[in-house]
Enzyme design. Structure first.
Site, PDB file in Angstrom:
ATOM      1  N   HIS A  62      47.001  35.761  43.746  1.00  0.00           N
ATOM      2  CA  HIS A  62      47.762  36.495  42.842  1.00  0.00           C
ATOM      3  C   HIS A  62      48.352  37.888  43.522  1.00  0.00           C
ATOM      4  O   HIS A  62      48.018  38.230  44.551  1.00  0.00           O
ATOM      5  CB  HIS A  62      47.171  36.765  41.406  1.00  0.00           C
ATOM      6  CG  HIS A  62      45.737  37.387  41.688  1.00  0.00           C
ATOM      7  ND1 HIS A  62      44.892  37.435  42.502  1.00  0.00           N
ATOM      8  CD2 HIS A  62      45.682  38.901  41.008  1.00  0.00           C
ATOM      9  CE1 HIS A  62      43.764  38.375  42.340  1.00  0.00           C
ATOM     10  NE2 HIS A  62      44.354  39.243  41.461  1.00  0.00           N
ATOM     11  N   ASP A  66      44.748  44.443  45.598  1.00  0.00           N
ATOM     12  CA  ASP A  66      43.640  44.102  46.566  1.00  0.00           C
ATOM     13  C   ASP A  66      43.706  42.887  47.030  1.00  0.00           C
ATOM     14  O   ASP A  66      42.819  42.604  48.065  1.00  0.00           O
ATOM     15  CB  ASP A  66      42.496  44.422  45.599  1.00  0.00           C
ATOM     16  CG  ASP A  66      42.363  43.720  44.316  1.00  0.00           C
ATOM     17  OD1 ASP A  66      43.278  43.369  43.824  1.00  0.00           O
ATOM     18  OD2 ASP A  66      41.286  43.345  43.764  1.00  0.00           O
ATOM     19  N   HIS A 140      43.584  35.009  34.597  1.00  0.00           N
ATOM     20  CA  HIS A 140      43.522  36.529  35.055  1.00  0.00           C
ATOM     21  C   HIS A 140      44.635  37.112  34.225  1.00  0.00           C
ATOM     22  O   HIS A 140      45.297  36.548  33.556  1.00  0.00           O
ATOM     23  CB  HIS A 140      43.649  36.585  36.536  1.00  0.00           C
ATOM     24  CG  HIS A 140      43.215  37.854  37.069  1.00  0.00           C
ATOM     25  ND1 HIS A 140      42.125  38.412  36.531  1.00  0.00           N
ATOM     26  CD2 HIS A 140      43.682  38.937  37.876  1.00  0.00           C
ATOM     27  CE1 HIS A 140      42.123  39.505  37.094  1.00  0.00           C
ATOM     28  NE2 HIS A 140      43.176  39.937  37.863  1.00  0.00           N
ATOM     29  N   ASP A 211      38.984  36.218  40.787  1.00  0.00           N
ATOM     30  CA  ASP A 211      39.988  36.755  39.932  1.00  0.00           C
ATOM     31  C   ASP A 211      40.344  35.728  38.734  1.00  0.00           C
ATOM     32  O   ASP A 211      41.524  35.544  38.641  1.00  0.00           O
ATOM     33  CB  ASP A 211      41.204  37.747  40.494  1.00  0.00           C
ATOM     34  CG  ASP A 211      41.003  38.779  41.051  1.00  0.00           C
ATOM     35  OD1 ASP A 211      39.864  38.854  42.045  1.00  0.00           O
ATOM     36  OD2 ASP A 211      41.506  39.801  40.958  1.00  0.00           O
TER      37      ASP A 211
END
EC number: 3.1.26.11
Length: 308
Positions: A62, A66, A140, A211
Site C-alpha cells: 500500500h 513506511d 487497512h 498492515d
C-alpha cells in the site's frame, strides 16, 4: 534451485537507528523480487551485497510512507548500473501516481523501462513458466494487498528401474521422458512419462502480509506457506488498539499461521514502542499459539527448502 528470503527492514511507522522500515527481498537463483520498499532499503541491499540491478519486480502492499518511500531512490540508483531489463512495479491504486509524481518532481534520469501495474482485482499479478505471484485484499486504512509467491508443481522423480523394465535403454530416451515426452522402447512400445515418473512434487510458497486488521480469511490465502512473513505490530492484550488502527497483534498473526498450517512464520512491522530487547514479549505471546514463530531482524535471511 535456491530460494531465500532476506529481511531488509522489519520496522513499522518510523525508522529506528537499529531497525529499517519494512522490506523483504526474495531471491530465486538470479532473480530478485522485492516486497515493499521502506526507507533504508538501499542501505540494506548494499550491506547484504544484493544486486538490485537484478530486481525483476517490486510488489507494494500500500502507499503509506513506511512501505514506499525507499522506492524513488531505488529507481534512480538502477539507472547507474546499466540496467537493461524492464522493472515491474505492482501494487494497489495510487502506486502509478506515486511513481509518476516522484519521477517528475525529482526530475529522475531513468534509462530503462518501468512497467507499473495497479491491482484492481485480486488474483495472479505476475507469472512465469515456473511460478506465480498472487495478490489478495487486506483491510487497512487505505487499499492494501497481501502477496503469495508460489512455485508450480515439479515433475516427479524418474524411476530408472521402471524404464529398464519397459526396455527403454539408458541415454537420450531417458532425458526425453524426464522432459515430459513420449518415447518408443526397444521392443516398439510407446512409453509415456507417467510410466516411469513418480507423482508430481510440491513447489515452495512464500507469503507476505502486513498492515491489516485481523481477518480469518487470510489463512486460506497463505495456506501451506513454507515461509510466512506477517505483521505482529502489538502484543497480546492490545487487540482493541490494533483493530482501531487496522493492524494485528502478534497472537492474531500466530492464529493465522496456525490455521494456515504454514511451516514457519516471521513477525514483522513492529511498533516503534518496542526496543529489540522488548520484542521477546511478542515472540513469547505468538509462540503460545504457533510455536514455529521467529522474530524478523534486519539483514536476516531464511532458506526455503523443498519438502523432498
Amino acid at each position: 534451485m535456491n530460494l531465500e528470503a532476506f529481511i531488509l527492514g522489519c520496522g513499522g511507522m518510523m525508522p529506528l537507528p537499529y531497525r529499517h522500515l519494512t522490506s523483504v527481498l526474495l531471491r530465486r537463483e538470479g532473480d530478485l523480487f522485492l516486497f515493499d520498499c521502506g526507507e533504508g532499503t538501499q542501505v540494506a541491499l548494499r550491506r547484504l551485497n544484493l544486486r538490485w540491478k537484478r530486481i525483476n519486480a517490486i510488489f507494494i502492499s500500500h502507499t503509506h510512507a513506511d512501505h514506499i518511500t525507499g522506492l524513488p531512490g531505488l529507481l534512480m540508483l538502477s539507472s547507474q548500473v546499466d540496467r537493461e531489463e524492464p522493472l515491474y512495479i505492482i501494487g494497489p491504486p495510487k502506486v502509478a501516481e506515486y511513481v509518476e509524481t516522484s519521477r517528475k518532481v525529482l526530475d529522475m534520469y531513468i534509462n530503462y523501462e518501468i512497467i507499473v501495474k495497479e491491482i484492481r482485482e485480486p488474483g495472479v499479478v505476475y507469472s512465469t513458466e515456473e511460478f506465480q505471484v498472487r495478490s489478495f485484499w487486506l483491510d487497512h486504512t487505505k487499499p492494501c494487498m497481501g502477496y503469495t509467491f508460489e512455485e508450480f508443481e515439479r515433475p516427479g522423480e524418474f524411476n530408472p528401474e521402471a524404464a529398464r523394465a519397459l526396455n527403454v535403454p539408458c541415454g537420450p530416451l531417458w532425458s526425453k521422458l524426464q522432459g515430459g515426452n513420449e518415447v518408443v522402447s526397444a521392443d516398439g512400445k510407446t512409453i509415456r512419462p507417467q510410466d516411469v515418473m513418480g507423482p508430481k512434487r510440491k513447489g515452495r510458497k512464500f507469503s507476505f502480509v502486513t498492515d491489516t486488521k485481523y481477518l480469518p480469511s487470510i489463512a486460506q490465502e497463505v495456506k501451506y506457506s513454507d515461509f510466512f512473513v506477517c505483521e505482529g505490530m502489538f502484543e497480546k492484550g492490545m487487540e482493541k488498539d490494533a483493530a482501531e488502527k487496522k493492524h494485528m497483534t502478534c497472537t492474531q498473526a500466530a492464529q493465522i499461521a496456525k490455521d494456515a498450517e504454514v511451516k514457519k512464520m516471521a513477525l514483522i512491522h513492529y511498533s516503534p514502542r518496542y526496543t529489540d530487547n522488548e520484542l521477546k514479549v511478542l515472540l513469547d505471546h505468538a509462540r503460545e499459539v504457533f510455536p514455529e514463530t521467529i522474530l524478523s531482524k534486519d539483514r536476516m535471511n531464511i532458506q526455503l527448502e523443498y519438502e523432498d
